[in-house]
Design a protein around this motif. Structure first.
Motif, short mmCIF file in Angstrom:
data_model
loop_
_atom_site.label_atom_id
_atom_site.label_comp_id
_atom_site.label_asym_id
_atom_site.label_seq_id
_atom_site.Cartn_x
_atom_site.Cartn_y
_atom_site.Cartn_z
N LEU A 78 0.85 -1.19 0.00
CA LEU A 78 0.00 0.00 0.00
C LEU A 78 0.88 1.23 0.00
CD1 LEU A 78 -2.35 -0.88 2.99
CD2 LEU A 78 -2.84 -1.23 0.59
N ASN A 97 0.96 -7.64 -5.51
CA ASN A 97 0.06 -6.62 -6.01
C ASN A 97 0.34 -5.31 -5.28
OD1 ASN A 97 -2.04 -5.66 -7.72
ND2 ASN A 97 -3.02 -7.68 -7.57
N TYR A 98 -0.32 -4.25 -5.73
CA TYR A 98 -0.01 -2.90 -5.31
C TYR A 98 -1.31 -2.11 -5.24
CZ TYR A 98 3.12 1.17 -5.39
OH TYR A 98 3.84 2.28 -5.07
N VAL A 99 -1.53 -1.37 -4.14
CA VAL A 99 -2.74 -0.57 -3.99
C VAL A 99 -2.33 0.86 -3.62
CG1 VAL A 99 -4.92 -0.29 -2.74
CG2 VAL A 99 -4.02 -2.59 -3.14
N LYS A 101 -3.19 4.45 -2.07
CA LYS A 101 -4.11 5.12 -1.14
C LYS A 101 -4.51 6.47 -1.72
CE LYS A 101 -1.73 3.55 3.06
NZ LYS A 101 -1.05 4.05 4.25
N PHE A 103 -8.01 4.25 -1.05
CA PHE A 103 -8.65 3.20 -1.84
C PHE A 103 -9.93 2.76 -1.13
CE2 PHE A 103 -5.75 1.24 1.10
CZ PHE A 103 -6.49 0.21 1.66
N ALA A 107 -11.61 -2.11 -3.98
CA ALA A 107 -10.35 -2.13 -4.74
C ALA A 107 -9.35 -3.09 -4.09
CB ALA A 107 -9.77 -0.73 -4.82
N LEU A 108 -9.31 -3.08 -2.76
CA LEU A 108 -8.43 -4.01 -2.05
C LEU A 108 -8.87 -5.44 -2.30
CD1 LEU A 108 -6.11 -4.56 -0.09
CD2 LEU A 108 -7.75 -4.26 1.79
N LYS A 111 -7.70 -6.66 -5.66
CA LYS A 111 -6.26 -6.96 -5.69
C LYS A 111 -5.99 -8.31 -5.02
CE LYS A 111 -5.04 -2.95 -7.46
NZ LYS A 111 -4.23 -2.69 -8.63
#
Length: 120
Positions: A78, A97-99, A101, A103, A107-108, A111
């Motif tokens: 994150l 994976n990549y999130v 902020k 979010f 969306a989380l 992922k």
């Protein structure tokens, strides 16, 4: 394991994971403590902030990947930044994976499902 130095972010992610059906959700504010906890009591998923004091998310990812026991643990990063260099370094270290902020929980979930498959 949720790793973030902000208590409110840890709580929000923990609630979202529980809503997604995860039963045993742990969290740590300190990445060094999180690494130790994951080594002694393995987890299936690490969701870690990038920007933290003492050890950043990339350093935590690198330490996880170097370990022969926990090295294959799913790791989602994150960050409040979409800095291309950070994304590239995380990819090179084997992030799953990549999130970015801020979010939404949806969306989380997306992922996480890209790694584990559909959550029920």
């Amino acid at each position: 394991m949720v790793v973030d130095d902000q208590a409110s972010m840890r709580a929000m992610i923990r609630r979202a994971l529980q809503d997604f059906g995860f039963k045993d959700v742990r969290d740590k504010a300190d990445p060094v403590e999180a690494l130790s906890a994951v080594k002694s009591d393995r987890v299936h998923l690490i969701i870690s902030d990038y920007n933290m004091p003492e050890m950043d998310g990339l350093q935590l990812l690198e330490e996880v990947r170097k370990d022969p026991v926990i090295g294959k643990t799913v790791f989602i990063m994150l960050t409040g930044s979409s800095d291309r260099e950070i994304v590239q370094r995380a990819a090179a270290l084997g992030v799953n994976n990549y999130v970015v902020k801020p979010f939404a929980p949806a969306a989380l979930k997306e992922k996480i499902e890209r790694v584990f498959g559909e959550l029920t």
